[in-house]
Every structure is written in structure tokens, then in C-alpha cells.
Design an enzyme around this catalytic site. Structure first.
Site, PDB file in Angstrom:
ATOM      1  N   GLY A  55      -4.426  -2.681 -14.686  1.00 43.65           N
ATOM      2  CA  GLY A  55      -5.731  -2.090 -14.966  1.00 43.65           C
ATOM      3  C   GLY A  55      -6.678  -3.138 -15.520  1.00 43.65           C
ATOM      4  O   GLY A  55      -6.608  -3.491 -16.693  1.00 43.65           O
ATOM      5  N   GLY A  63     -10.721  -2.114 -12.276  1.00 42.05           N
ATOM      6  CA  GLY A  63     -11.455  -3.312 -12.680  1.00 42.05           C
ATOM      7  C   GLY A  63     -11.581  -3.429 -14.188  1.00 42.05           C
ATOM      8  O   GLY A  63     -11.079  -2.572 -14.932  1.00 42.05           O
ATOM      9  N   LEU A 104      -5.568   6.973   0.494  1.00 36.20           N
ATOM     10  CA  LEU A 104      -4.173   6.690   0.861  1.00 36.20           C
ATOM     11  C   LEU A 104      -3.968   6.557   2.371  1.00 36.20           C
ATOM     12  O   LEU A 104      -3.003   7.081   2.925  1.00 36.20           O
ATOM     13  CB  LEU A 104      -3.247   7.790   0.300  1.00 36.20           C
ATOM     14  CG  LEU A 104      -3.148   7.848  -1.229  1.00 36.20           C
ATOM     15  CD1 LEU A 104      -2.328   9.059  -1.663  1.00 36.20           C
ATOM     16  CD2 LEU A 104      -2.533   6.575  -1.787  1.00 36.20           C
ATOM     17  N   LYS A 117       0.867  -1.172   0.000  1.00 34.95           N
ATOM     18  CA  LYS A 117       0.000   0.000   0.000  1.00 34.95           C
ATOM     19  C   LYS A 117       0.910   1.230   0.000  1.00 34.95           C
ATOM     20  O   LYS A 117       1.986   1.201   0.603  1.00 34.95           O
ATOM     21  CB  LYS A 117      -0.855  -0.026   1.277  1.00 34.95           C
ATOM     22  CG  LYS A 117      -1.655   1.230   1.542  1.00 34.95           C
ATOM     23  CD  LYS A 117      -2.953   1.200   0.807  1.00 34.95           C
ATOM     24  CE  LYS A 117      -3.652   2.566   0.820  1.00 34.95           C
ATOM     25  NZ  LYS A 117      -4.641   2.666  -0.265  1.00 34.95           N
ATOM     26  N   ASN A 140      -2.512   3.845 -12.900  1.00 29.50           N
ATOM     27  CA  ASN A 140      -3.256   3.936 -11.654  1.00 29.50           C
ATOM     28  C   ASN A 140      -4.746   4.011 -11.988  1.00 29.50           C
ATOM     29  O   ASN A 140      -5.120   4.025 -13.163  1.00 29.50           O
ATOM     30  CB  ASN A 140      -2.828   5.170 -10.859  1.00 29.50           C
ATOM     31  CG  ASN A 140      -2.999   4.961  -9.355  1.00 29.50           C
ATOM     32  OD1 ASN A 140      -4.017   4.413  -8.923  1.00 29.50           O
ATOM     33  ND2 ASN A 140      -2.029   5.374  -8.582  1.00 29.50           N
ATOM     34  N   ALA A 169     -12.303   5.539  -2.925  1.00 28.64           N
ATOM     35  CA  ALA A 169     -11.668   6.744  -2.410  1.00 28.64           C
ATOM     36  C   ALA A 169     -11.228   6.429  -0.988  1.00 28.64           C
ATOM     37  O   ALA A 169     -11.735   6.967  -0.017  1.00 28.64           O
ATOM     38  CB  ALA A 169     -12.624   7.927  -2.440  1.00 28.64           C
ATOM     39  N   GLY A 194      -5.061  -6.022  -9.188  1.00 26.41           N
ATOM     40  CA  GLY A 194      -5.669  -5.420  -8.006  1.00 26.41           C
ATOM     41  C   GLY A 194      -7.083  -5.899  -7.774  1.00 26.41           C
ATOM     42  O   GLY A 194      -7.346  -6.858  -7.048  1.00 26.41           O
ATOM     43  N   THR A 195      -8.018  -5.249  -8.455  1.00 27.77           N
ATOM     44  CA  THR A 195      -9.441  -5.491  -8.210  1.00 27.77           C
ATOM     45  C   THR A 195      -9.850  -6.945  -8.408  1.00 27.77           C
ATOM     46  O   THR A 195     -10.807  -7.412  -7.788  1.00 27.77           O
ATOM     47  CB  THR A 195     -10.270  -4.553  -9.124  1.00 27.77           C
ATOM     48  OG1 THR A 195      -9.816  -3.215  -8.896  1.00 27.77           O
ATOM     49  CG2 THR A 195     -11.750  -4.626  -8.828  1.00 27.77           C
ATOM     50  N   CYS A 244      -2.337   8.957  -7.777  1.00 27.92           N
ATOM     51  CA  CYS A 244      -3.612   8.617  -7.143  1.00 27.92           C
ATOM     52  C   CYS A 244      -4.647   9.686  -7.523  1.00 27.92           C
ATOM     53  O   CYS A 244      -4.407  10.871  -7.336  1.00 27.92           O
ATOM     54  CB  CYS A 244      -3.444   8.550  -5.635  1.00 27.92           C
ATOM     55  SG  CYS A 244      -4.939   8.019  -4.837  1.00 27.92           S
TER      56      CYS A 244
HETATM   57  C1  LIG Z   1      -8.889  -0.343  -2.934  1.00 27.21           C
HETATM   58  C2  LIG Z   1      -7.784   0.168  -3.806  1.00 27.21           C
HETATM   59  C3  LIG Z   1      -6.721   0.870  -3.235  1.00 27.21           C
HETATM   60  C4  LIG Z   1      -5.677   1.331  -4.020  1.00 27.21           C
HETATM   61  N1  LIG Z   1      -4.648   1.992  -3.431  1.00 27.21           N
HETATM   62  C5  LIG Z   1      -3.568   2.370  -4.167  1.00 27.21           C
HETATM   63  C6  LIG Z   1      -2.415   2.942  -3.551  1.00 27.21           C
HETATM   64  O1  LIG Z   1      -2.332   3.076  -2.329  1.00 27.21           O
HETATM   65  N2  LIG Z   1      -1.384   3.313  -4.359  1.00 27.21           N
HETATM   66  C7  LIG Z   1      -1.412   3.153  -5.722  1.00 27.21           C
HETATM   67  O2  LIG Z   1      -0.440   3.498  -6.375  1.00 27.21           O
HETATM   68  N3  LIG Z   1      -2.479   2.586  -6.326  1.00 27.21           N
HETATM   69  C8  LIG Z   1      -3.557   2.198  -5.584  1.00 27.21           C
HETATM   70  N4  LIG Z   1      -4.636   1.602  -6.209  1.00 27.21           N
HETATM   71  C9  LIG Z   1      -4.624   1.428  -7.673  1.00 27.21           C
HETATM   72  C10 LIG Z   1      -4.171   0.027  -8.072  1.00 27.21           C
HETATM   73  O3  LIG Z   1      -2.862  -0.224  -7.654  1.00 27.21           O
HETATM   74  C11 LIG Z   1      -4.294  -0.182  -9.592  1.00 27.21           C
HETATM   75  O4  LIG Z   1      -3.438   0.734 -10.241  1.00 27.21           O
HETATM   76  C12 LIG Z   1      -5.710   0.029 -10.110  1.00 27.21           C
HETATM   77  O5  LIG Z   1      -6.644  -0.488  -9.179  1.00 27.21           O
HETATM   78  C13 LIG Z   1      -5.947  -0.637 -11.465  1.00 27.21           C
HETATM   79  O6  LIG Z   1      -5.746  -2.021 -11.427  1.00 27.21           O
HETATM   80  P1  LIG Z   1      -6.930  -3.120 -11.249  1.00 27.21           P
HETATM   81  O7  LIG Z   1      -7.973  -2.805 -12.230  1.00 27.21           O
HETATM   82  O8  LIG Z   1      -6.248  -4.433 -11.416  1.00 27.21           O
HETATM   83  O9  LIG Z   1      -7.435  -2.927  -9.831  1.00 27.21           O
HETATM   84  C14 LIG Z   1      -5.698   1.130  -5.424  1.00 27.21           C
HETATM   85  C15 LIG Z   1      -6.771   0.434  -5.990  1.00 27.21           C
HETATM   86  C16 LIG Z   1      -7.798  -0.055  -5.222  1.00 27.21           C
HETATM   87  C17 LIG Z   1      -8.920  -0.806  -5.866  1.00 27.21           C
END
Ligand SMILES: Cc1cc2nc3c(=O)[nH]c(=O)nc-3n(C[C@H](O)[C@H](O)[C@H](O)COP(=O)(O)O)c2cc1C
Ligand SMILES: Cc1cc2nc3c(=O)[nH]c(=O)nc-3n(C[C@H](O)[C@H](O)[C@H](O)COP(=O)(O)OP(=O)(O)OC[C@H]3O[C@@H](n4cnc5c(N)ncnc54)[C@H](O)[C@@H]3O)c2cc1C
Ligand code: FES
Lengths: 301, 276
Positions: free
Chosen positions: A239, A213, A71, A43, A187, A68, A261-262, A124
């Protein structure tokens, strides 16, 4: 066959846990590593502790979620304690954020010895004024942050960029000029929002949040493709990746590995192993010997 | 889908000076047609919902599950700003609900001891009613600081459970901690299983008692929650990393022994540890 390498980090497979998903403690990072991820990103954390936004901080939408979280993190001093407890069986990347080049390098230099690489979150979409995407939308600021951090650490530096810009290539090149060893694209997208029908209340307490997602996959893929043509440093694609077919697309577009991530919400922690298994089967069918062979193939068409 | 559904409160029961139960119809709008449906998966005892009061959103156990009347109840103890705002609500006022989330209690055995401490009675009550309706003999310890705070004694007797009230100050029922009475009952009675929810110190003691007596036991844990979707990582526990919102909130005793922070500390919204 799945082994690959980025920034001198040897990975057993090209799947990486994306920043901010689970990785707030060594316990959850170790669990993800044991579940099959090739590497993990923490994180994002900063100098001072941050509670983040009040709930609701997440809501589902068609094709993903918007979040949201804001951070939230316990600050670098506490986070160091977590990093010390990482089992270290896979490469570990610390995601750091701040609002000035000095903030970034202060956090980065405190943890560089505890991890294999640093990922700078200049992207972010819902952070406070002066952090996150407001940096990553400014090529000069992005360049100067990367440069300042590079000059204060010996550990590889990865810049994570926002898709919420007119020209992502310009920002990617600025990060490369600053000395970034690699890029993470992208991101979360947006910000986006969702409103309740009964009461007309925006659902997230912050009203807006970053979209992630499957719905953002086409945009992430395009960003990777476009940037691959215009920079020399390697790219981690992220992504909307939820299965091995998505991974193949990102490799073809020019990513050297991918972050996930998602998809953890849809498929649990098994997702890393499922994707690796699927990818290996695909590579055998197609006669690929290494992951590297697949990187950027779409550009030859 | 993980979106709050805004529902009207059907009725409110004042259980004690600090606890109210809010009843809702169990109906959710179909994402595509926008029509209310009641067929969405009915919650099981021990599962929880995320409750949105249009300012904040927090987890609440489901304390009453009534598939016949298509109704669920949430019992809320007034402890801070969020729960105070819920206590101000009237019948027909609205709240947003999403869920059900988490893994609830496994209902098994033929004689069970259920132990609830304070508002920990919320998931325990749901368990006792469901287990009794399946013909399981359930003894329930409902523990509180004082007589006026005893929860659900009549309701659970009506459901067919033997109910043992206990109070710390001895104003009603057994005088002393729930764990003392539980130990006594476990030594006397032949239980196949124990289920429990309450202050973590109480559950810690109870986990030791059930271990010594070699009785399988399930415990419902609480941790700070944000997403309840298993992605934000806020509710992960040391050292296993399990998410309370997905792998929990209910764990078996042997799983609990792997949760090193159990009974020791939990984390706040920023992730900083607070000792119990
Ligand atoms: C709940 C949540 C928290 C996230 N927190 C961060 C973070 O602290 N720092 C960051 O660089 N990206 C953060 N992201 C973005 C993810 O690292 C990623 O770039 C983004 O979700 C797209 O990927 P995905 O579609 O596989 O989730 C966060 C995403 C989610 C869903
Ligand atoms: C799985 C689960 C089931 C729960 N079931 C019930 C229930 O049936 N009835 C009930 O009255 N309470 C229940 N709680 C506790 C409840 O969610 C909060 O403790 C309560 O809303 C306190 O909020 P407050 O603003 O009134 O008080 P505050 O003073 O803001 O908080 C008091 C304490 O509650 C805890 N808390 C606050 N916010 C959260 C959060 N987002 N997630 C988890 N814990 C939090 C913290 O430990 C905090 O110190 C449950 C919690 C969990 C995790
Ligand atoms: S509350 Fe987000 S992972 Fe459990």
C-alpha cells in the site's frame, strides 16, 4: 544481506510485485523478475474468463490512482499456459479469486504445482457481487475459504485482506484460524471516485474504484502494525510503497516483506532495484545484518 | 496528471467516407489553479492520447501537431461502437483527453521513407509534417483499399513531402500493396530510415524488407489498452513483456524482432489471444 524468507520461499530481497500490476502474462512477470523484484504475484484470475469493466478503468488522484479494472483475466485454463512459461528465477505467487470456497479451491488446485504459493484475493473493492471485498468483510466466509483451499492444496496459502472493514484484526484472525500461512495487507482502499468538473460525469465507467498509491500508505501501515500484534503468521505489507524508506516503515511495523504496485507507474520497473539498493545502504548505515532483525521493531518502542 | 481534460472540438475535417479528423486546442487545466495552460508538454509525432467519450476511453494517435497555433488533431476511422459515437460529434461538442503517452518516432536522417496503411497514416502524417519542417526529405506512401480512402495526400504534399498513393484495387496511384511499392522505392532510393504504421501484416512484411536492405526502421504498434499508465499490464507483449503504452507504441526494427507475438496475435480485454 537483503535475502529473506516467507512461506518457505527464499527471496533475494524483500520486494514483491503486487497482484494485478502488470502480471497478466508470463512475459511481463518474467520482465519484472529480471528487473530486480524478489518475488512476483500474478494478476488475480478465476475459473472463467472476465473482460472486466469498460474504460475508463483508471484515473489519477492526489497521491495515487483509483482503478476499477474489474479483475479482467482470461480464466484459469489460459492462465495455466502463462504460468508454465514463468522463468522461475524468483518465487512466484498465483493470485486467485472466486465467489465461493469451491471456486477458490478449484482454481487453486489447478495451478498449485506451477507456483510457490497461492494468494487468495478476498479483498478487491470493486469486484462483482459475491466476489472480492464482500467476502473479506465477513470473517466466517474468509475463514471457510481459507480452510477449504488449505484442505485441497499442499502449496502455502496467503490471504490478502481488505482495509475496508471496521476491525481488520478480526478478519486477520479468521484467516489465521482457517489455516492461512501468511497474510497480505492491504488491497486497495475505498472505493473512491473522481468526477469531471466540466460535465459532472464520474470519470470511471464503474463510477467507483480502489484507491492505491502513496495516499493509502498510512492506513496500510496501521493495518500491518495492528495485525502484527494479534497474529502469529507472517505479513506481506502493501500500500503506497514507493521508496526504501517506506519499506523500512513497513518492516518496523511488522511486515516480513513488501509488495509494490502503483509505484511502477511513477518509477517504472527500475523501482525494485532502486528500493533494494536504498534498503541495503540503509541497513549498512544502521548496522542491521538481516531483514528479519528489523521486522516489528516499532512494537518494542 | 493522468486525468481526462474535457475540451471542445474546434473543427472537424471529413478526410474520407470513413475517417474524420477532430481538432482541439492543446490546453490543459493546471491541477492546482484550475487555469488553462498551453505550456504542458507538447506531443511529439507517434505519441497518443486516451480519448474519453463519457462512455468508454480508447487510445488514438495524434495525427496533427501544430505548436504554432496550439492545436492538435486526432483522425478516427469508424470501425465499431466507440468510433461511431465519435463520428456523430459536431464542432463544439466535448471529449475528454489525457496524455500524451508513449514514445513516438525518433526524427533523424536526411532521406526518410514513411509508410502508412489505412488509419495507420495518422501517426505517419504527424511524423512527415514534423520531419519536413526540419528539412528532412520525406517520401510518403499513403496506402488504402480504394481511391476514396486515401488519407492526407494533399496535406503532406503541402508540407513538402513526395507522396505516393497506393490502392489495393488500383483505383488510384500504384496498384497493389504498400509493401510492394516500398520495396521498389527502397531498392531505388537511398533512404537513411523507414517509419511505418498500418496493419500488422503489412508492418511484418516491411520489417523483413528493411532488414534485408539493412535500413533502420521504426514501427508503431497497437495493442488493447486500459490504463495507458504502464500498470494494468493489458498492453504487454510476448516474450519481452514491454508495455506498448510506455516502452512503445513505436519500436525500432531490432526491438521488434524480440517481440515474438508481432504479426501473429494480440490479446483482447480479458487477455485471450486473437490471431491476426
Ligand atoms: C491497476 C491495479 C490492478 C490491481 N489488481 C489487483 C488484482 O487483480 N488482485 C489483487 O489482489 N489486487 C489488485 N490490486 C491491488 C494491489 O495489488 C495493491 O494491493 C494495491 O494497489 C496497494 O498497493 P500500491 O499502493 O503499492 O499499489 C490492483 C491494483 C492496481 C493499481
Ligand atoms: C497506440 C494506439 C493508437 C491508435 N490510434 C488510432 C488512430 O489514430 N485512429 C483510429 O481510428 N484508431 C486508432 N487506434 C485504434 C483505436 O483505439 C480502436 O481500435 C478503436 O477505437 C476501435 O474501437 P471501436 O469501439 O470503434 O471498435 P470495436 O469494434 O470495439 O474494436 C475494434 C478493434 O479495435 C481494437 N480495440 C478496441 N478497444 C481497444 C482499446 N481499448 N485499446 C486498443 N485497441 C482497442 C481491438 O483490436 C478491436 O478488435 C489506436 C490504437 C492504439 C493502441
Ligand atoms: S495499457 Fe495498462 S499497461 Fe499499457
Amino acid at each position: 544481506m537483503l535475502e529473506t524468507e516467507i512461506c518457505q520461499m527464499k527471496m533475494r530481497n524483500p520486494t514483491v510485485l503486487a497482484a494485478g500490476v502488470l502480471g497478466s502474462t508470463s512475459s511481463s512477470l518474467n520482465w519484472v523478475a529480471r528487473s530486480g523484484a524478489g518475488a512476483v504475484v500474478t494478476k488475480s484470475f478465476a475459473v472463467e474468463p472476465n473482460k472486466g469493466y469498460p474504460n475508463p478503468t483508471t484515473v489519477e488522484v492526489e497521491g495515487g490512482i483509483i482503478n476499477a479494472i474489474g479483475l479482467s483475466n482470461p480464466g484459469v485454463e489460459v492462465f495455466k499456459g502463462e504460468l508454465e512459461k514463468l522463468e522461475g528465477n524468483v518465487p512466484q505467487i498465483a493470485s486467485v479469486y472466486g465467489s465461493t470456497p469451491e471456486d477458490f479451491s478449484m482454481v487453486a488446485s489447478q495451478v498449485e504445482n506451477l507456483v510457490d504459493a497461492l494468494e487468495l484475493n478476498v479483498s478487491c473493492p470493486h469486484a462483482m457481487e459475491g466476489c472480492g471485498a464482500s467476502i473479506g468483510q465477513d470473517p466466517d466466509l474468509t475463514r471457510s475459504i481459507v480452510k477449504t483451499v488449505k484442505s485441497s492444496v499442499d502449496t502455502p496459502v496467503i490471504a490478502k485482506l481488505t482495509p475496508n472493514v471496521t476491525d481488520i484484526v478480526e478478519i486477520a484472525q479468521a484467516a489465521e484460524q482457517g489455516g492461512a500461512d501468511a497474510l497480505t495487507l492491504i488491497n486497495s482502499l475505498g472505493p473512491g471516485m473522481r468526477i469531471d468538473l466540466e460535465t459532472a460525469h464520474p470519470i470511471l465507467s464503474n463510477r467507483f474504484g480502489g484507491m492505491s498509491g502513496p495516499a493509502i500508505k498510512p492506513i496500510a501501515l496501521r493495518c500491518v502494525y495492528q495485525v502484527h500484534q494479534n497474529v502469529k503468521i507472517p505479513i506481506m505489507g502493501v500500500g503506497g510503497i514507493t521508496n526504501y524508506r517506506d519499506v523500512v516503515e513497513f518492516l518496523y511495523a511488522g511486515a516480513s516483506c513488501v509488495q509494490i504496485g502503483t509505484a511502477v507507474m511513477y518509477h517504472g520497473l527500475e523501482v525494485f532495484r532502486e528500493i533494494s539498493t536504498g534498503l541495503e545502504k540503509f541497513m549498512k548505515e544502521k548496522n542491521y545484518q538481516t531483514v528479519e532483525e528489523m521486522v516489528g521493531l516499532a512494537h518494542q518502542q | 496528471m493522468h486525468v481526462p481534460q474535457v475540451l471542445k472540438i474546434k473543427r472537424i475535417v471529413e478526410e474520407t467516407p470513413t475517417v474524420k479528423t477532430f481538432y482541439f486546442p492543446w490546453e490543459f487545466k493546471d491541477e492546482i489553479t484550475g487555469q488553462f495552460t498551453t505550456s504542458a508538454k507538447f506531443p511529439t509525432p507517434g505519441q497518443f492520447l486516451m480519448v474519453w467519450n463519457f462512455q468508454d476511453e480508447k487510445p488514438m494517435s495524434i495525427s496533427s501537431i501544430d505548436p504554432v497555433n496550439g492545436e492538435i488533431g486526432l483522425s478516427v476511422k469508424m470501425v465499431g461502437p466507440f468510433t461511431q459515437s465519435l463520428h456523430k460529434l459536431q464542432e463544439n461538442d466535448q471529449l475528454g483527453l489525457r496524455g500524451p503517452y508513449g514514445r513516438g518516432f525518433v526524427i533523424a536522417g536526411s532521406r526518410v521513407l514513411a509508410v502508412g496503411g489505412g488509419i495507420g497514416m495518422a501517426p505517419v502524417a504527424g511524423f512527415t509534417e514534423e520531419a519536413c519542417s526540419r528539412g528532412i526529405e520525406v517520401d510518403t506512401i499513403t496506402a488504402a483499399t480504394t481511391q476514396s480512402e486515401i488519407l492526407f495526400a494533399e496535406r503532406l504534399e503541402k508540407a513538402g513531402s513526395r507522396v505516393f498513393p497506393t490502392t489495393d484495387d488500383g483505383s488510384h496511384g500504384f496498384c497493389g500493396f504498400a509493401t510492394e511499392l516500398a520495396e521498389k522505392l527502397i531498392k531505388e532510393g537511398k533512404y537513411d530510415m523507414v517509419v511505418a504504421c498500418g496493419p500488422e501484416i503489412m508492418m511484418k512484411k516491411l520489417s523483413l524488407i528493411t532488414q534485408e536492405n539493412q535500413i533502420p526502421a521504426q514501427f508503431s504498434l497497437e495493442r488493447y489498452m486500459k490504463c495507458a499508465l504502464g500498470i494494468c499490464g493489458q498492453c504487454c507483449v510476448d516474450d519481452v513483456g514491454w508495455r506498448i503504452c510506455v516502452e512503445g507504441p513505436v519500436f525500432w526494427g531490432d526491438q521488434l524482432s524480440l517481440i515474438s507475438e508481432f504479426g501473429k496475435y494480440h490479446r483482447d480485454a480479458s487477455g485471450i489471444k486473437n490471431q491476426f
